[in-house]
Design a protein around this motif. Structure first.
Motif, PDB file in Angstrom:
ATOM      1  N   ARG A  10       0.841  -1.212   0.000  1.00 31.00           N
ATOM      2  CA  ARG A  10       0.000   0.000   0.000  1.00 31.00           C
ATOM      3  C   ARG A  10       0.865   1.247   0.000  1.00 31.00           C
ATOM      4  N   GLU A  11       1.987   1.186   0.699  1.00 23.04           N
ATOM      5  CA  GLU A  11       2.896   2.323   0.715  1.00 23.04           C
ATOM      6  C   GLU A  11       3.499   2.557  -0.666  1.00 23.04           C
ATOM      7  N   ILE A  12       3.858   1.497  -1.362  1.00 18.46           N
ATOM      8  CA  ILE A  12       4.383   1.628  -2.732  1.00 18.46           C
ATOM      9  C   ILE A  12       3.319   2.228  -3.643  1.00 18.46           C
ATOM     10  N   GLU A  13       2.079   1.741  -3.488  1.00 18.08           N
ATOM     11  CA  GLU A  13       0.981   2.281  -4.303  1.00 18.08           C
ATOM     12  C   GLU A  13       0.770   3.765  -4.014  1.00 18.08           C
ATOM     13  N   ARG A  14       0.875   4.167  -2.765  1.00 21.87           N
ATOM     14  CA  ARG A  14       0.693   5.573  -2.388  1.00 21.87           C
ATOM     15  C   ARG A  14       1.775   6.440  -3.022  1.00 21.87           C
ATOM     16  N   LEU A  15       3.015   5.955  -2.980  1.00 22.82           N
ATOM     17  CA  LEU A  15       4.115   6.726  -3.563  1.00 22.82           C
ATOM     18  C   LEU A  15       4.008   6.781  -5.081  1.00 22.82           C
ATOM     19  N   GLU A  16       3.593   5.678  -5.708  1.00 21.39           N
ATOM     20  CA  GLU A  16       3.388   5.698  -7.160  1.00 21.39           C
ATOM     21  C   GLU A  16       2.262   6.653  -7.544  1.00 21.39           C
ATOM     22  N   ALA A  17       1.220   6.708  -6.708  1.00 29.01           N
ATOM     23  CA  ALA A  17       0.112   7.638  -6.986  1.00 29.01           C
ATOM     24  C   ALA A  17       0.610   9.074  -6.945  1.00 29.01           C
ATOM     25  N   LYS A  18       1.488   9.382  -6.010  1.00 28.13           N
ATOM     26  CA  LYS A  18       2.066  10.736  -5.957  1.00 28.13           C
ATOM     27  C   LYS A  18       2.868  11.024  -7.217  1.00 28.13           C
ATOM     28  N   LEU A  19       3.620  10.001  -7.660  1.00 23.84           N
ATOM     29  CA  LEU A  19       4.427  10.185  -8.868  1.00 23.84           C
ATOM     30  C   LEU A  19       3.524  10.440 -10.080  1.00 23.84           C
ATOM     31  N   ASN A  20       2.493   9.655 -10.231  1.00 28.41           N
ATOM     32  CA  ASN A  20       1.580   9.821 -11.377  1.00 28.41           C
ATOM     33  C   ASN A  20       0.822  11.149 -11.293  1.00 28.41           C
ATOM     34  N   GLN A  21       0.476  11.501 -10.077  1.00 23.10           N
ATOM     35  CA  GLN A  21      -0.233  12.776  -9.911  1.00 23.10           C
ATOM     36  C   GLN A  21       0.663  13.941 -10.328  1.00 23.10           C
ATOM     37  N   ARG A  22       1.930  13.841 -10.039  1.00 23.86           N
ATOM     38  CA  ARG A  22       2.841  14.937 -10.329  1.00 23.86           C
ATOM     39  C   ARG A  22       3.232  14.987 -11.804  1.00 23.86           C
ATOM     40  N   PHE A  23       3.406  13.770 -12.408  1.00 22.40           N
ATOM     41  CA  PHE A  23       3.930  13.754 -13.778  1.00 22.40           C
ATOM     42  C   PHE A  23       2.983  13.047 -14.746  1.00 22.40           C
ATOM     43  N   GLY A  24       1.705  13.118 -14.474  1.00 19.43           N
ATOM     44  CA  GLY A  24       0.746  12.466 -15.362  1.00 19.43           C
ATOM     45  C   GLY A  24       0.464  13.264 -16.617  1.00 19.43           C
ATOM     46  N   ASN A  25       0.666  14.594 -16.606  1.00 19.04           N
ATOM     47  CA  ASN A  25       0.374  15.465 -17.741  1.00 19.04           C
ATOM     48  C   ASN A  25       1.634  15.651 -18.591  1.00 19.04           C
ATOM     49  N   THR A  26       1.502  15.384 -19.883  1.00 18.86           N
ATOM     50  CA  THR A  26       2.678  15.449 -20.771  1.00 18.86           C
ATOM     51  C   THR A  26       3.303  16.827 -20.808  1.00 18.86           C
ATOM     52  N   LEU A  27       2.463  17.869 -20.842  1.00 18.15           N
ATOM     53  CA  LEU A  27       2.979  19.228 -20.894  1.00 18.15           C
ATOM     54  C   LEU A  27       3.794  19.549 -19.660  1.00 18.15           C
ATOM     55  N   ARG A  28       3.294  19.138 -18.520  1.00 20.48           N
ATOM     56  CA  ARG A  28       4.035  19.413 -17.273  1.00 20.48           C
ATOM     57  C   ARG A  28       5.327  18.611 -17.256  1.00 20.48           C
ATOM     58  N   ILE A  29       5.279  17.435 -17.866  1.00 20.57           N
ATOM     59  CA  ILE A  29       6.505  16.655 -17.920  1.00 20.57           C
ATOM     60  C   ILE A  29       7.560  17.412 -18.732  1.00 20.57           C
ATOM     61  N   ALA A  61      12.042   8.245  -2.732  1.00 18.51           N
ATOM     62  CA  ALA A  61      12.981   7.137  -2.520  1.00 18.51           C
ATOM     63  C   ALA A  61      13.345   7.000  -1.042  1.00 18.51           C
ATOM     64  N   ASN A  62      13.496   8.121  -0.360  1.00 21.53           N
ATOM     65  CA  ASN A  62      13.798   8.055   1.083  1.00 21.53           C
ATOM     66  C   ASN A  62      12.654   7.426   1.867  1.00 21.53           C
ATOM     67  N   GLN A  63      11.436   7.661   1.451  1.00 20.91           N
ATOM     68  CA  GLN A  63      10.287   7.028   2.099  1.00 20.91           C
ATOM     69  C   GLN A  63      10.294   5.515   1.859  1.00 20.91           C
ATOM     70  N   VAL A  64      10.756   5.128   0.672  1.00 27.88           N
ATOM     71  CA  VAL A  64      10.905   3.694   0.384  1.00 27.88           C
ATOM     72  C   VAL A  64      11.964   3.086   1.306  1.00 27.88           C
ATOM     73  N   VAL A  65      13.053   3.826   1.506  1.00 33.41           N
ATOM     74  CA  VAL A  65      14.110   3.351   2.411  1.00 33.41           C
ATOM     75  C   VAL A  65      13.559   3.172   3.823  1.00 33.41           C
ATOM     76  N   MET A  66      12.797   4.151   4.303  1.00 36.60           N
ATOM     77  CA  MET A  66      12.198   4.056   5.631  1.00 36.60           C
ATOM     78  C   MET A  66      11.255   2.859   5.722  1.00 36.60           C
TER      79      MET A  66
END
Length: 324
Positions: free
Chosen positions: A189-208, A225-230
Motif C-alpha cells: 500500500r505504501e508503494i501504491e501511495r508513492l506511485e500515486a504521488k508520482l503519477n499525480q505529479r507527472f501524469g500530464n505530458t505538458l508538465r513533464i 525514494a527516502n520514504q521507500v528506504v524508511m
C-alpha cells in the motif's frame, strides 16, 4: 586279711581309675554334644537369616528389573522419536535460516539506497523528459518485484515452520502454534501511495516537458525514494522479529526436551546402578549361604569323628573291665 588287702589294692589301682575314666568320658561326651548343638543352632539360624534376606532382595530385584527394563524401553523409544524430530528440525532450521538470510537481503536498506542512486543517475543522464519519468516508474516497479520476492520467501518459510510445528504438536504435545504469516500488505500500500504521488505529479505530458530534468524533479524523486528506504527499514525489523518468533519457541522446545531426556536417562542409569548393587548384595548372600552349608557339613563330619573316637574309648574301657 592279707588276701582282702590285696583285693583292695587291686580295686584302687585298676577298677577305680576305670570307673573314673568312664565318668569323665560321659561328661565330656555330654559337654561336647551340647557344644555341637549350640554351634549347629547358630549356623542354622545364620543360614535362615541369609535365606530370608536373599528372598527379600530377589523380590526387589524382580520388581526393580521389570520397572527398569520398561523405563529403558520407553526412554529409548522417546529418544528415537525425539532424535527423528530433532534431526528434521535441524534440517528445516538450516533451510529456514538460509531463506531467512535471503529474506533479509531482499529487504536490505543499503541495496535500496543503491537502487535509488542508480535511478537518479539515469534521470540525470536522460535526454528526454519521458526517460526521466520512466526511470522513476521503473524504480517503483523494481521495488514492487522485490517486495513480491520477499513475500514469497516469507510464505515458504511459514510453510516449513508449519510442518515442524505440527510434528512437535502431534508427537511431543507442543503447546504453541506457528506465528501468523509475515504480512507485506502495508508495504505494498505504501508503494501504491508513492506511485500515486508520482503519477499525480507527472501524469500530464505538458508538465513533464516543462518540469523534466530540473532540480525540483530530482528532489521530488529522492524524497519518495527516502520514504521507500524508511519502509524497508521498518519491513526489515518486522522480518527479524518474525523470524525470531518462529525459531525461538522451537529451539527452546528442542533444548528443554533434550535436557529432560538427558535427566531421564541419567535417572534410569542410576536405577540400573542400584540394580547392580542389588545383584552384588544377592551374590554376597549366596556366598554366605554356601559358607554356612560348608560349615554345617564340616560340623557334621567333626561330630561323626568325635562320636567314633568316644566309641573307641568306651570299647577299650569295656575290654579292660572284662579282663579285670
Amino acid at each position: 586279711d592279707k588276701s582282702r588287702l590285696m583285693a583292695l589294692e587291686k580295686a584302687l589301682s585298676e577298677e577305680l581309675p576305670l570307673t573314673h575314666s568312664g565318668l569323665m568320658q560321659a561328661d565330656i561326651k555330654k559337654d561336647v554334644a551340647e557344644l555341637f548343638m549350640r554351634i549347629q543352632g547358630a549356623l542354622d539360624g545364620r543360614r535362615e537369616n541369609v535365606i530370608d534376606e536373599r528372598k527379600k532382595l530377589e523380590s526387589l530385584r524382580g520388581k526393580n528389573r521389570e520397572m527398569t527394563e520398561l523405563s529403558v524401553i520407553e526412554s529409548r523409544n522417546i529418544r528415537e522419536a525425539f532424535d527423528r524430530v530433532s534431526d528434521r528440525f535441524n534440517k528445516l532450521q538450516s533451510v529456514i535460516t538460509r531463506q531467512g538470510r535471503e529474506l533479509m537481503n531482499s529487504l536490505d536498506v543499503t541495496a535500496v539506497r543503491g537502487q535509488a542512486e542508480a535511478t537518479r543517475q539515469k534521470m540525470l543522464a536522460s535526454a528526454f523528459s519521458k526517460g526521466v519519468v520512466d526511470a522513476m516508474r521503473e524504480h517503483f516497479k523494481a521495488e514492487r518485484h522485490q517486495l513480491e520476492h520477499a513475500r514469497d520467501l516469507a510464505d515458504e518459510i511459514h510453510t516449513l515452520a508449519e510442518s515442524i510445528y505440527q510434528r512437535f504438536i502431534e508427537e511431543h504435545g507442543f503447546k504453541q502454534s506457528v506465528p501468523l504469516p509475515l504480512s507485506f500488505d502495508g508495504h505494498f500500500r505504501e508503494i501504491e501511495r508513492l506511485e500515486a504521488k508520482l503519477n499525480q505529479r507527472f501524469g500530464n505530458t505538458l508538465r513533464i516537458i516543462t518540469q523534466a530534468k530540473t532540480a525540483y524533479t530530482e528532489k521530488f524523486f529522492m524524497a519518495l525514494a527516502n520514504q521507500v528506504v524508511m519502509m524497508h527499514e521498518f519491513a526489515l525489523d518486522e522480518a527479524k522479529a518474525w523470524m525470531n518468533a518462529i525459531l525461538m519457541p522451537l529451539e527452546s522446545e528442542v533444548r528443554v526436551r533434550r535436557m529432560w531426556l538427558t535427566r531421564r536417562e541419567e535417572d534410569i542409569g542410576r536405577a540400573q546402578g542400584a540394580s547392580h548393587i542389588l545383584e552384588q548384595g544377592i551374590t554376597s548372600l549366596d556366598n554366605e549361604e554356601r559358607v554356612s552349608i560348608r560349615q554345617l557339613g564340616e560340623l557334621g563330619e567333626l561330630r561323626g569323628k568325635f562320636g567314633a573316637a568316644m566309641n573307641r574309648e568306651e570299647l577299650k574301657i569295656d575290654q579292660v573291665e572284662q579282663k579285670a
